[in-house]
Design an enzyme around this catalytic site. Structure first.
Site, PDB file in Angstrom:
ATOM      1  N   GLU A  71      77.253  16.243  45.125  1.00 35.12           N
ATOM      2  CA  GLU A  71      75.906  15.762  44.781  1.00 35.12           C
ATOM      3  C   GLU A  71      75.389  16.401  43.501  1.00 35.12           C
ATOM      4  O   GLU A  71      75.389  17.627  43.342  1.00 35.12           O
ATOM      5  CB  GLU A  71      74.953  16.063  45.953  1.00 35.12           C
ATOM      6  CG  GLU A  71      73.542  15.562  45.714  1.00 35.12           C
ATOM      7  CD  GLU A  71      72.686  15.516  46.978  1.00 35.12           C
ATOM      8  OE1 GLU A  71      73.213  15.747  48.093  1.00 35.12           O
ATOM      9  OE2 GLU A  71      71.483  15.224  46.842  1.00 35.12           O
ATOM     10  N   ASP A 108      70.996  13.807  57.078  1.00 33.94           N
ATOM     11  CA  ASP A 108      69.779  14.526  57.461  1.00 33.94           C
ATOM     12  C   ASP A 108      68.634  14.170  56.514  1.00 33.94           C
ATOM     13  O   ASP A 108      67.499  14.630  56.693  1.00 33.94           O
ATOM     14  CB  ASP A 108      70.020  16.037  57.547  1.00 33.94           C
ATOM     15  CG  ASP A 108      70.508  16.639  56.246  1.00 33.94           C
ATOM     16  OD1 ASP A 108      70.702  15.892  55.271  1.00 33.94           O
ATOM     17  OD2 ASP A 108      70.694  17.867  56.205  1.00 33.94           O
ATOM     18  N   SER A 109      68.923  13.302  55.516  1.00 43.93           N
ATOM     19  CA  SER A 109      67.846  12.721  54.704  1.00 43.93           C
ATOM     20  C   SER A 109      66.900  11.903  55.580  1.00 43.93           C
ATOM     21  O   SER A 109      65.811  11.530  55.144  1.00 43.93           O
ATOM     22  CB  SER A 109      68.416  11.861  53.578  1.00 43.93           C
ATOM     23  OG  SER A 109      69.373  10.953  54.075  1.00 43.93           O
ATOM     24  N   LYS A 139      79.438  15.969  58.943  1.00 45.77           N
ATOM     25  CA  LYS A 139      79.385  16.494  57.569  1.00 45.77           C
ATOM     26  C   LYS A 139      78.537  17.760  57.591  1.00 45.77           C
ATOM     27  O   LYS A 139      77.550  17.819  58.315  1.00 45.77           O
ATOM     28  CB  LYS A 139      78.772  15.473  56.614  1.00 45.77           C
ATOM     29  CG  LYS A 139      78.502  16.008  55.210  1.00 45.77           C
ATOM     30  CD  LYS A 139      78.265  14.917  54.192  1.00 45.77           C
ATOM     31  CE  LYS A 139      76.844  14.440  54.069  1.00 45.77           C
ATOM     32  NZ  LYS A 139      75.855  15.483  53.711  1.00 45.77           N
ATOM     33  N   GLU A 172      77.144  21.182  54.866  1.00 42.22           N
ATOM     34  CA  GLU A 172      76.984  21.612  53.481  1.00 42.22           C
ATOM     35  C   GLU A 172      77.550  23.016  53.254  1.00 42.22           C
ATOM     36  O   GLU A 172      77.404  23.885  54.116  1.00 42.22           O
ATOM     37  CB  GLU A 172      75.480  21.630  53.115  1.00 42.22           C
ATOM     38  CG  GLU A 172      74.851  20.247  53.157  1.00 42.22           C
ATOM     39  CD  GLU A 172      73.367  20.253  52.779  1.00 42.22           C
ATOM     40  OE1 GLU A 172      72.831  21.319  52.395  1.00 42.22           O
ATOM     41  OE2 GLU A 172      72.752  19.185  52.886  1.00 42.22           O
TER      42      GLU A 172
HETATM   43  O1  KIV Z   1      71.582  13.319  53.963  1.00 47.61           O
HETATM   44  C1  KIV Z   1      72.008  12.556  53.080  1.00 47.61           C
HETATM   45  O2  KIV Z   1      71.540  11.420  52.918  1.00 47.61           O
HETATM   46  C2  KIV Z   1      73.098  13.026  52.235  1.00 47.61           C
HETATM   47  C3  KIV Z   1      73.454  12.191  51.046  1.00 47.61           C
HETATM   48  C4  KIV Z   1      72.449  12.343  49.963  1.00 47.61           C
HETATM   49  C5  KIV Z   1      74.825  12.446  50.581  1.00 47.61           C
HETATM   50  O3  KIV Z   1      73.640  14.047  52.485  1.00 47.61           O
END
Ligand code: KIV
Length: 273
Positions: A191, A52-53, A121, A123
């Site tokens: 992280e 989600d980055s 994934k 969090e």
């Molecule tokens: O969204 C992302 O890029 C991440 C990484 C920083 C692990 O969760």
């Protein structure tokens, strides 16, 4: 003892556990589009994270919160079309799994069905236990994410190193064990936590721990590809190693192109019909 690494035609969640068992470190990078995913997959990265980055890197938002499930599915389906070997993990975006386990499962199913991604994934630890269990029961592999969890940025207020204090470190260790125990997650991203703590967590688990800003004592590493290529340049955390300086190189190329157009040097005789 032989040091030869096993060749994997296709990386699965099982391959990652096997790599941990064989002391082979796992490589993971982000990708959000077809062209980047093609380069990264072809170069042999084990796991591609459609993170989600993308909210920051692709859309220019300050945080990861605004990206939607539809947008994640768009990015993930572009990546999946490019990939032949890597395992594709897709982030469940903020708001798509926190409210209740049924919604979490619906979101995960949409990602799997509509993007063709291989796993999701999300969090958090004990707070999202029921959502994780529900998704796992549907046969969808889940990667956990502990330590600095950017979707909770407004709760923490800063992007500084997490779990430096004993209480937070203890909670993180319990959450990591629980993520494995619930049946369980196939890997965890850790992280921005102290290296010693990350190493301890990795040693306590049979599932791989993939670190970002978590030192070398874990089972693999992940970076945001735009950062490691040096395409972004304002973001300079200590843990980031830049392998290229594409911000400068691409800027120079654009400058040269502008000059060539203005000087009527481009296109030349051979570059036209
Ligand atoms: O969204 C992302 O890029 C991440 C990484 C920083 C692990 O969760």
């Amino acid at each position: 003892m032989s040091t030869a690494k096993k060749e994997y035609k296709r990386i699965t969640v099982k391959s990652l556990t096997e790599m941990k068992r064989n002391n082979e470190k796992i490589s993971m990078l982000t990708a959000y589009d077809y062209t980047m995913a093609r380069i990264i997959d072809n170069a042999g990265v084990d796991v591609i994270l459609v993170g989600d980055s993308a909210s920051n890197v692709m859309a220019g938002h300050e945080t990861t919160l605004p990206i939607t499930l539809d947008q994640m599915i768009y990015h993930a389906s572009s990546v999946v079309r490019a990939v032949e070997r890597s395992l594709v993990v897709v982030d469940l975006p903020f708001g798509s799994y926190q409210s209740d386990p049924k919604e979490a499962l619906r979101s995960a199913i949409r990602i799997m069905k509509e993007s063709g991604g291989h796993s999701v994934k999300l969090e958090g630890g004990s707070e999202v236990k029921d959502s994780i269990k529900r998704i796992l029961h549907a046969g969808i592999p889940v990667m956990g994410h502990l330590g600095l969890t950017p979707q909770s940025i407004y709760k923490f207020g800063t992007y500084t190193v997490r779990a430096k204090e004993k209480a937070e470190a203890e909670k993180l260790k319990e959450d990591a064990l629980a993520l494995q125990r619930w049946g369980g997650c196939f890997a965890i991203v850790l992280e921005k936590v102290p290296a010693a703590l990350a190493q301890e967590v990795a040693a306590s688990l049979t599932i791989p721990v993939i670190g970002i800003g978590a030192g070398s004592g874990v089972d693999g590493q992940v970076l945001v590809s735009h950062d490691m290529f040096g395409m972004t340049h304002e973001f300079n955390p200590r843990f980031l190693r830049r392998y290229l300086n594409l911000y400068e190189e691409m800027g120079n190329a654009v400058g040269q192109y502008v000059k060539d157009v203005k000087d009527v040097d481009f296109p030349n005789d051979k570059e036209q019909y």
